[in-house]
Design a protein around this motif. Structure first.
Motif, mmCIF file in Angstrom:
data_model
loop_
_atom_site.group_PDB
_atom_site.id
_atom_site.type_symbol
_atom_site.label_atom_id
_atom_site.label_comp_id
_atom_site.label_asym_id
_atom_site.label_seq_id
_atom_site.Cartn_x
_atom_site.Cartn_y
_atom_site.Cartn_z
ATOM 1 N N HIS A 1 -49.138 -44.000 42.059
ATOM 2 C CA HIS A 1 -47.955 -44.558 42.727
ATOM 3 C C HIS A 1 -47.617 -43.739 43.977
ATOM 4 O O HIS A 1 -47.382 -44.299 45.048
ATOM 5 N N PHE A 2 -47.568 -42.411 43.821
ATOM 6 C CA PHE A 2 -47.252 -41.524 44.932
ATOM 7 C C PHE A 2 -48.229 -41.726 46.089
ATOM 8 O O PHE A 2 -47.826 -41.908 47.242
ATOM 9 N N SER A 3 -49.523 -41.715 45.768
ATOM 10 C CA SER A 3 -50.556 -41.797 46.806
ATOM 11 C C SER A 3 -50.624 -43.165 47.464
ATOM 12 O O SER A 3 -50.660 -43.259 48.697
ATOM 13 N N LEU A 4 -50.656 -44.217 46.651
ATOM 14 C CA LEU A 4 -50.785 -45.562 47.223
ATOM 15 C C LEU A 4 -49.635 -45.892 48.165
ATOM 16 O O LEU A 4 -49.844 -46.329 49.302
ATOM 17 N N PHE A 5 -48.402 -45.661 47.696
ATOM 18 C CA PHE A 5 -47.272 -46.056 48.526
ATOM 19 C C PHE A 5 -46.971 -45.031 49.613
ATOM 20 O O PHE A 5 -46.421 -45.376 50.660
ATOM 21 N N GLY A 6 -47.383 -43.782 49.402
ATOM 22 C CA GLY A 6 -47.284 -42.801 50.469
ATOM 23 C C GLY A 6 -48.240 -43.132 51.605
ATOM 24 O O GLY A 6 -47.860 -43.151 52.780
ATOM 25 N N LEU A 7 -49.492 -43.415 51.261
ATOM 26 C CA LEU A 7 -50.476 -43.773 52.284
ATOM 27 C C LEU A 7 -50.125 -45.093 52.968
ATOM 28 O O LEU A 7 -50.334 -45.237 54.177
ATOM 29 N N LEU A 8 -49.576 -46.032 52.203
ATOM 30 C CA LEU A 8 -49.135 -47.287 52.821
ATOM 31 C C LEU A 8 -48.022 -47.017 53.821
ATOM 32 O O LEU A 8 -48.002 -47.584 54.918
ATOM 33 N N THR A 9 -47.115 -46.126 53.471
ATOM 34 C CA THR A 9 -46.026 -45.745 54.382
ATOM 35 C C THR A 9 -46.582 -45.149 55.664
ATOM 36 O O THR A 9 -46.190 -45.552 56.767
ATOM 37 N N LEU A 10 -47.483 -44.196 55.525
ATOM 38 C CA LEU A 10 -48.074 -43.556 56.699
ATOM 39 C C LEU A 10 -48.789 -44.574 57.578
ATOM 40 O O LEU A 10 -48.596 -44.593 58.798
ATOM 41 N N SER A 11 -49.583 -45.441 56.961
ATOM 42 C CA SER A 11 -50.329 -46.415 57.764
ATOM 43 C C SER A 11 -49.405 -47.420 58.436
ATOM 44 O O SER A 11 -49.624 -47.792 59.592
ATOM 45 N N PHE A 12 -48.336 -47.846 57.745
ATOM 46 C CA PHE A 12 -47.364 -48.743 58.372
ATOM 47 C C PHE A 12 -46.679 -48.058 59.551
ATOM 48 O O PHE A 12 -46.474 -48.669 60.603
ATOM 49 N N ASN A 13 -46.316 -46.792 59.374
ATOM 50 C CA ASN A 13 -45.646 -46.070 60.463
ATOM 51 C C ASN A 13 -46.550 -45.920 61.677
ATOM 52 O O ASN A 13 -46.105 -46.090 62.816
ATOM 53 N N VAL A 14 -47.822 -45.614 61.443
ATOM 54 C CA VAL A 14 -48.777 -45.502 62.548
ATOM 55 C C VAL A 14 -48.964 -46.867 63.205
ATOM 56 O O VAL A 14 -48.948 -46.986 64.433
ATOM 57 N N ALA A 15 -49.128 -47.913 62.391
ATOM 58 C CA ALA A 15 -49.322 -49.262 62.931
ATOM 59 C C ALA A 15 -48.113 -49.731 63.736
ATOM 60 O O ALA A 15 -48.262 -50.480 64.702
ATOM 61 N N CYS A 16 -46.922 -49.271 63.343
ATOM 62 C CA CYS A 16 -45.691 -49.622 64.067
ATOM 63 C C CYS A 16 -45.412 -48.645 65.206
ATOM 64 O O CYS A 16 -44.308 -48.659 65.782
ATOM 65 N N LYS A 17 -46.374 -47.798 65.509
ATOM 66 C CA LYS A 17 -46.267 -46.808 66.584
ATOM 67 C C LYS A 17 -45.057 -45.905 66.413
ATOM 68 O O LYS A 17 -44.377 -45.554 67.372
ATOM 69 N N PHE A 18 -44.765 -45.547 65.173
ATOM 70 C CA PHE A 18 -43.686 -44.621 64.818
ATOM 71 C C PHE A 18 -42.307 -45.091 65.311
ATOM 72 O O PHE A 18 -41.445 -44.281 65.614
ATOM 73 N N LYS A 19 -42.119 -46.403 65.360
ATOM 74 C CA LYS A 19 -40.821 -46.956 65.770
ATOM 75 C C LYS A 19 -39.765 -46.622 64.721
ATOM 76 O O LYS A 19 -40.033 -46.673 63.516
ATOM 77 N N THR A 20 -38.554 -46.295 65.186
ATOM 78 C CA THR A 20 -37.472 -45.923 64.285
ATOM 79 C C THR A 20 -36.220 -46.739 64.584
ATOM 80 O O THR A 20 -36.100 -47.367 65.635
ATOM 81 N N PHE A 21 -35.292 -46.696 63.632
ATOM 82 C CA PHE A 21 -33.938 -47.198 63.845
ATOM 83 C C PHE A 21 -32.992 -46.168 63.246
ATOM 84 O O PHE A 21 -33.402 -45.303 62.477
ATOM 85 N N VAL A 22 -31.736 -46.246 63.631
ATOM 86 C CA VAL A 22 -30.754 -45.261 63.172
ATOM 87 C C VAL A 22 -29.939 -45.866 62.041
ATOM 88 O O VAL A 22 -29.428 -46.984 62.142
ATOM 89 N N LEU A 23 -29.827 -45.118 60.956
ATOM 90 C CA LEU A 23 -29.025 -45.504 59.799
ATOM 91 C C LEU A 23 -28.050 -44.356 59.561
ATOM 92 O O LEU A 23 -28.437 -43.312 59.032
ATOM 93 N N GLY A 24 -26.816 -44.544 60.018
ATOM 94 C CA GLY A 24 -25.856 -43.442 59.990
ATOM 95 C C GLY A 24 -26.305 -42.384 60.974
ATOM 96 O O GLY A 24 -26.415 -42.645 62.161
ATOM 97 N N GLU A 25 -26.600 -41.203 60.464
ATOM 98 C CA GLU A 25 -27.102 -40.127 61.332
ATOM 99 C C GLU A 25 -28.601 -39.884 61.117
ATOM 100 O O GLU A 25 -29.149 -38.907 61.625
ATOM 101 N N LEU A 26 -29.237 -40.765 60.392
ATOM 102 C CA LEU A 26 -30.637 -40.600 60.030
ATOM 103 C C LEU A 26 -31.521 -41.553 60.829
ATOM 104 O O LEU A 26 -31.237 -42.751 60.914
#
Length: 127
Positions: A46-71
């Motif tokens: 679970h840790f690896s699959l969804f962690g790697l999916l997170t990393l690949s999605f972030n790279v594919a989205c060119k590290f785009k972010t949005f602000v949620l409160g101060e985060l």
């Protein structure tokens, strides 16, 4: 290069969908057999699959972010968190599955750790 990264991310996501389908329908898989052989293999998976999916999605989205409160939150991380939450909660309604808070915790921990790794990579690629 970016198109290749998007294709890899999409393929990995489809692989995870296939694994979920196998689990939901009670089918067996060599992956399930392998996980059973490793101590805490289910949680590590679970840790690896969804962690790697997170990393690949972030790279594919060119590290785009949005602000949620101060985060600042990566879009890819948010998408994976919503997907994981819906998928884990759906297990409550499936006779062949078991809703497990520890699986969800492993998923979220993977998302957090690989989001941090994404922020390190984003800083290094922006300089």
């Amino acid at each position: 290069m970016h198109k290749l990264l998007v294709a890899i991310t999409a393929s990995f996501f489809l692989f995870i969908i296939w694994i979920i389908y196998l689990a939901n329908t009670g089918q067996s898989s060599v992956f399930f057999d392998l996980v059973r052989q490793i101590p805490y293999g289910d949680k590590l998976g679970h840790f690896s699959l969804f962690g790697l999916l997170t990393l690949s999605f972030n790279v594919a989205c060119k590290f785009k972010t949005f602000v949620l409160g101060e985060l600042k939150v990566f879009w890819g991380s948010a998408v994976v968190l919503v997907f994981v939450s819906a998928e884990e909660l759906s297990q409550h309604f499936m006779p062949s599955r078991t809703l497990d808070i520890y699986d969800y915790a492993a998923n979220v921990t993977g998302i957090i750790v690989f989001s941090w790794l994404s922020s390190v990579m984003a800083r290094r690629t922006s300089t």
